[in-house]
Enzyme design. Structure first.
Site, PDB file in Angstrom:
ATOM      1  N   HIS A  16       0.836  -1.199   0.000  1.00 37.45           N
ATOM      2  CA  HIS A  16       0.000   0.000   0.000  1.00 37.45           C
ATOM      3  C   HIS A  16       0.871   1.249   0.000  1.00 37.45           C
ATOM      4  O   HIS A  16       2.087   1.199   0.110  1.00 37.45           O
ATOM      5  CB  HIS A  16      -0.989   0.008   1.191  1.00 37.45           C
ATOM      6  CG  HIS A  16      -0.379   0.322   2.509  1.00 37.45           C
ATOM      7  ND1 HIS A  16      -1.122   0.633   3.617  1.00 37.45           N
ATOM      8  CD2 HIS A  16       0.912   0.375   2.919  1.00 37.45           C
ATOM      9  CE1 HIS A  16      -0.326   0.869   4.646  1.00 37.45           C
ATOM     10  NE2 HIS A  16       0.907   0.707   4.263  1.00 37.45           N
ATOM     11  N   CYS A  35       5.596   6.244   4.543  1.00 35.71           N
ATOM     12  CA  CYS A  35       4.389   5.472   4.219  1.00 35.71           C
ATOM     13  C   CYS A  35       3.723   5.987   2.952  1.00 35.71           C
ATOM     14  O   CYS A  35       2.835   5.342   2.406  1.00 35.71           O
ATOM     15  CB  CYS A  35       3.401   5.525   5.378  1.00 35.71           C
ATOM     16  SG  CYS A  35       4.027   4.672   6.819  1.00 35.71           S
ATOM     17  N   HIS A  41       4.906   0.034  -0.515  1.00 37.17           N
ATOM     18  CA  HIS A  41       5.697  -0.838   0.355  1.00 37.17           C
ATOM     19  C   HIS A  41       4.753  -1.895   0.904  1.00 37.17           C
ATOM     20  O   HIS A  41       3.534  -1.740   0.844  1.00 37.17           O
ATOM     21  CB  HIS A  41       6.359  -0.041   1.480  1.00 37.17           C
ATOM     22  CG  HIS A  41       5.364   0.607   2.396  1.00 37.17           C
ATOM     23  ND1 HIS A  41       4.788   1.830   2.114  1.00 37.17           N
ATOM     24  CD2 HIS A  41       4.804   0.188   3.550  1.00 37.17           C
ATOM     25  CE1 HIS A  41       3.927   2.130   3.074  1.00 37.17           C
ATOM     26  NE2 HIS A  41       3.912   1.146   3.955  1.00 37.17           N
ATOM     27  N   HIS A  43       3.417  -5.033   3.751  1.00 37.78           N
ATOM     28  CA  HIS A  43       3.270  -5.455   5.150  1.00 37.78           C
ATOM     29  C   HIS A  43       2.823  -6.907   5.205  1.00 37.78           C
ATOM     30  O   HIS A  43       2.103  -7.378   4.315  1.00 37.78           O
ATOM     31  CB  HIS A  43       2.216  -4.619   5.875  1.00 37.78           C
ATOM     32  CG  HIS A  43       2.606  -3.200   6.089  1.00 37.78           C
ATOM     33  ND1 HIS A  43       3.511  -2.811   7.054  1.00 37.78           N
ATOM     34  CD2 HIS A  43       2.231  -2.065   5.451  1.00 37.78           C
ATOM     35  CE1 HIS A  43       3.664  -1.507   7.008  1.00 37.78           C
ATOM     36  NE2 HIS A  43       2.898  -1.013   6.039  1.00 37.78           N
ATOM     37  N   ASP A  81      -5.061 -10.670  -0.205  1.00 35.72           N
ATOM     38  CA  ASP A  81      -3.737 -11.294  -0.128  1.00 35.72           C
ATOM     39  C   ASP A  81      -2.952 -11.112  -1.428  1.00 35.72           C
ATOM     40  O   ASP A  81      -3.476 -11.362  -2.519  1.00 35.72           O
ATOM     41  CB  ASP A  81      -3.890 -12.786   0.185  1.00 35.72           C
ATOM     42  CG  ASP A  81      -2.569 -13.411   0.607  1.00 35.72           C
ATOM     43  OD1 ASP A  81      -1.715 -12.693   1.165  1.00 35.72           O
ATOM     44  OD2 ASP A  81      -2.402 -14.625   0.374  1.00 35.72           O
ATOM     45  N   HIS A  82      -1.709 -10.667  -1.285  1.00 41.98           N
ATOM     46  CA  HIS A  82      -0.804 -10.441  -2.423  1.00 41.98           C
ATOM     47  C   HIS A  82      -1.367  -9.423  -3.417  1.00 41.98           C
ATOM     48  O   HIS A  82      -1.144  -9.541  -4.622  1.00 41.98           O
ATOM     49  CB  HIS A  82      -0.440 -11.763  -3.115  1.00 41.98           C
ATOM     50  CG  HIS A  82       0.526 -12.584  -2.321  1.00 41.98           C
ATOM     51  ND1 HIS A  82       0.151 -13.265  -1.185  1.00 41.98           N
ATOM     52  CD2 HIS A  82       1.849 -12.802  -2.471  1.00 41.98           C
ATOM     53  CE1 HIS A  82       1.200 -13.874  -0.683  1.00 41.98           C
ATOM     54  NE2 HIS A  82       2.248 -13.611  -1.425  1.00 41.98           N
ATOM     55  N   GLU A 126      -0.487  -4.381  11.774  1.00 51.09           N
ATOM     56  CA  GLU A 126       0.240  -3.984  10.566  1.00 51.09           C
ATOM     57  C   GLU A 126       1.720  -4.328  10.697  1.00 51.09           C
ATOM     58  O   GLU A 126       2.387  -4.687   9.725  1.00 51.09           O
ATOM     59  CB  GLU A 126       0.068  -2.490  10.300  1.00 51.09           C
ATOM     60  CG  GLU A 126       0.643  -2.069   8.958  1.00 51.09           C
ATOM     61  CD  GLU A 126       0.356  -0.627   8.638  1.00 51.09           C
ATOM     62  OE1 GLU A 126      -0.479  -0.375   7.759  1.00 51.09           O
ATOM     63  OE2 GLU A 126       0.941   0.266   9.296  1.00 51.09           O
TER      64      GLU A 126
HETATM   65 NI    NI Z   1       2.571   0.898   5.479  1.00 53.03          NI
END
Ligand code: NI
Length: 137
Positions: A16, A35, A41, A43, A81-82, A126
């Site tokens: 995200h 961020c 990036h 998580h 997911d992914h 997160e």
């Molecule tokens: Ni983040």
């Protein structure tokens, strides 16, 4: 009847970027720091789903956790997911994918398919150090 809270933990990986398109690049950089990096990036999200209600005398369960796992897979994980949350997931088309908003969306999507007599809470991790709770408000 005694009440109990039971929890299933599920997992998804996603990318995200925190970004509010109503504001300038500079405002986003100052507000969200790394961020808001342009190229996203990732998580390793951990999502804890808690249902609370009466223990059914027939089964001894509040809810079959295997059923909760399957609901999470069908209604949440397979969408998240992914994925790149900003680009790939319609839920975040116009919603900044912060932990708060991801938790809210997960609750909103799951609430209609969890038996109405059970309370639902979600806790989204997160990072191993940051989590948010949402229970519908
Ligand atoms: Ni983040």
């Amino acid at each position: 009847m005694p009440r109990c809270a039971v929890t299933r933990r599920v997992h998804f990986n996603a990318a995200h970027r925190l970004y509010n398109p109503r504001f300038s690049e500079q405002w986003n950089r100052e507000t969200f720091g790394q961020c808001s990096n342009l190229n996203y990036h990732g998580h390793n999200y951990e999502l804890e789903l808690t249902v609370e209600g009466e223990i059914a005398p027939e089964t001894g369960y509040v809810m079959d956790l295997n059923q909760l796992k399957e609901l999470a897979q069908e209604h949440l994980i397979r969408h998240l997911d992914h994925q790149n949350l900003n680009l790939d997931v319609p839920w975040f088309q116009s919603l900044n994918p912060t932990s708060e908003n991801i938790a809210l969306v997960c609750w909103r999507e799951l609430r209609p398919v969890v038996p109405a007599e059970l309370a639902l809470r979600v806790r989204l991790w997160e990072t191993p150090r940051n989590y948010v709770d949402y229970e519908g408000a």
